[in-house]
Design a protein around this motif. Sequence first.
Motif, PDB file in Angstrom:
ATOM      1  N   SER A  80      61.117  62.544  16.634  1.00  0.00           N
ATOM      2  CA  SER A  80      61.101  61.788  17.893  1.00  0.00           C
ATOM      3  C   SER A  80      59.703  61.642  18.477  1.00  0.00           C
ATOM      4  O   SER A  80      59.534  61.035  19.531  1.00  0.00           O
ATOM      5  N   ASN A  81      58.692  62.194  17.812  1.00  0.00           N
ATOM      6  CA  ASN A  81      57.313  62.113  18.297  1.00  0.00           C
ATOM      7  C   ASN A  81      56.599  60.971  17.601  1.00  0.00           C
ATOM      8  O   ASN A  81      56.520  60.934  16.366  1.00  0.00           O
ATOM      9  N   ALA A  82      56.064  60.024  18.380  1.00  0.00           N
ATOM     10  CA  ALA A  82      55.403  58.850  17.792  1.00  0.00           C
ATOM     11  C   ALA A  82      54.207  59.233  16.941  1.00  0.00           C
ATOM     12  O   ALA A  82      53.846  58.517  16.011  1.00  0.00           O
ATOM     13  N   LEU A  83      53.560  60.356  17.250  1.00  0.00           N
ATOM     14  CA  LEU A  83      52.371  60.765  16.519  1.00  0.00           C
ATOM     15  C   LEU A  83      52.655  61.888  15.545  1.00  0.00           C
ATOM     16  O   LEU A  83      51.756  62.644  15.178  1.00  0.00           O
ATOM     17  N   THR A 115      50.618  65.221   6.036  1.00  0.00           N
ATOM     18  CA  THR A 115      51.457  65.044   7.224  1.00  0.00           C
ATOM     19  C   THR A 115      50.965  65.952   8.335  1.00  0.00           C
ATOM     20  O   THR A 115      50.266  66.946   8.085  1.00  0.00           O
ATOM     21  N   GLY A 116      51.318  65.598   9.563  1.00  0.00           N
ATOM     22  CA  GLY A 116      50.932  66.421  10.700  1.00  0.00           C
ATOM     23  C   GLY A 116      51.652  65.981  11.955  1.00  0.00           C
ATOM     24  O   GLY A 116      51.976  64.802  12.121  1.00  0.00           O
ATOM     25  N   GLY A 389      54.751  56.574  11.209  1.00  0.00           N
ATOM     26  CA  GLY A 389      54.890  57.341  12.437  1.00  0.00           C
ATOM     27  C   GLY A 389      56.321  57.796  12.628  1.00  0.00           C
ATOM     28  O   GLY A 389      57.230  57.363  11.912  1.00  0.00           O
ATOM     29  N   TYR A 390      56.531  58.674  13.571  1.00  0.00           N
ATOM     30  CA  TYR A 390      57.864  59.254  13.816  1.00  0.00           C
ATOM     31  C   TYR A 390      58.414  59.910  12.552  1.00  0.00           C
ATOM     32  O   TYR A 390      59.616  59.850  12.288  1.00  0.00           O
ATOM     33  N   ALA A 391      57.567  60.537  11.735  1.00  0.00           N
ATOM     34  CA  ALA A 391      58.041  61.106  10.470  1.00  0.00           C
ATOM     35  C   ALA A 391      57.147  62.268  10.049  1.00  0.00           C
ATOM     36  O   ALA A 391      55.959  62.317  10.371  1.00  0.00           O
ATOM     37  N   ARG A 392      57.749  63.201   9.337  1.00  0.00           N
ATOM     38  CA  ARG A 392      57.025  64.301   8.690  1.00  0.00           C
ATOM     39  C   ARG A 392      57.441  64.350   7.229  1.00  0.00           C
ATOM     40  O   ARG A 392      58.570  63.996   6.878  1.00  0.00           O
ATOM     41  N   GLU A 393      56.524  64.789   6.388  1.00  0.00           N
ATOM     42  CA  GLU A 393      56.850  64.962   4.973  1.00  0.00           C
ATOM     43  C   GLU A 393      57.397  66.361   4.752  1.00  0.00           C
ATOM     44  O   GLU A 393      56.803  67.359   5.164  1.00  0.00           O
TER      45      GLU A 393
END
Length: 435
Positions: A80-83, A115-116, A389-393
Amino acid sequence: MSISSSLNAGVAGLAANATRLATISDNIANSATYGYKRASADFDSMVINQARSAGVYSAGGVRAATSRLIDERGSLVSTSNALDIAVSGRGMLPVTTQVSLGNITGEQPLMMTTTGSFHTDSTGTLKTGSGLVLLGWPANADGSISVLPRDTQAGLKPVVINSNQTAGDPTTKMRLGVNLPAVETKAGSAGSIQPASIEYFGNLGTSETLSVTFEPVVPATGQSNQWRMVIKDSAQGNAPIGDYTLTFDASRGNGGTLANVHVNSGGAYDSGTGTLALTVDGGALEMAIGKIGDTNGLTQLSDSFATTSITKDGSPVGNLTAVEVDENGYIRATYDTGFIRTLYQIPLVDVPNPNGLTTLNNQTFQVSPDSGSFFLWDAGDGPTGAVVGYAREGSTTDVAAELTNLIQTQRAYSSNAKVIQTVDEMLQETTNIKR
């Protein structure tokens, strides 16, 4: 002595399987770590006796070589975080450490990660909870990115976003759609002047006005189909910035459309684009009034004056409401006035051999002699993928596969221990010969 070499081979087997067990433990422990790249242990045999038909064989044993499978990609997990940023495909995000920002020399070590989860700190710097600072190319005032070197980090700067910043967007283009009453250019008409007022935004976010008047040319006989258009700028004390004579077509095929634009004073008319090159107080402004024969600009039809459409770019001063990153790596800020500004471009770092990178803490990597030199790509160009964006690996660990490897390693370790036990018993028998 062959029996001694068996003992050494058994010890080597214990050490090799202990190394493999360590990689399995690390992989399982990081099965939920975003951006984790699993470690692998490969075994290589050691051969001591290469003579054929020697009648005696000496066991060489085994040795383990570990590697990090950095080129493997984990699945992307929505957030849910754009960054929260991940890379879909090849390439990595350029980052550095927070502590290095205070270096006296001004140089920061270039590190990379796939990712971060980035958030702004008290100074507006984008960083992760572990202190990794995102790097990017800063945009110019017009949103463009300067041409910067791709094989060095010289142009990369820490991404800084102030949440309380405001911004204005000056007007540089507008389109004017107005219908003028054809009856006003006939002989004997009243020749009423038709006014129009158009708001535009200056360089400092101020609201200014272009006053446009249309005065019909009334002939003694017949119909002229001509109007005098005068444009005045409120920012310049309502001084005229353009004076034009408009002639409209009266033919059956193109009746009511522009036939000619004569410049009395002010900016030139470009018949190819249908625009006037005006100069307002803040600089150049392009006003589109329509091409010759175009029905979408200024027209002269029927008996009524009507503003059909007025569109323009620019906006008043607005407050920052959101910051997002697109698939090309552009970080854009959105303001409550609807204005969107490009702040940074995040390039993707790529090396010839990703698995040769040096592995550091916090899922970061650095260039090594085995990896080759880095190159900074625009996302989507060359071999690189897209920025998401809005994603993590997610982690590349497959827990089921690791548990299977754990069982195999346990059995192999027990078997090597059994070899050592057997050699010990055989040596005991040898010492018992004397008795």
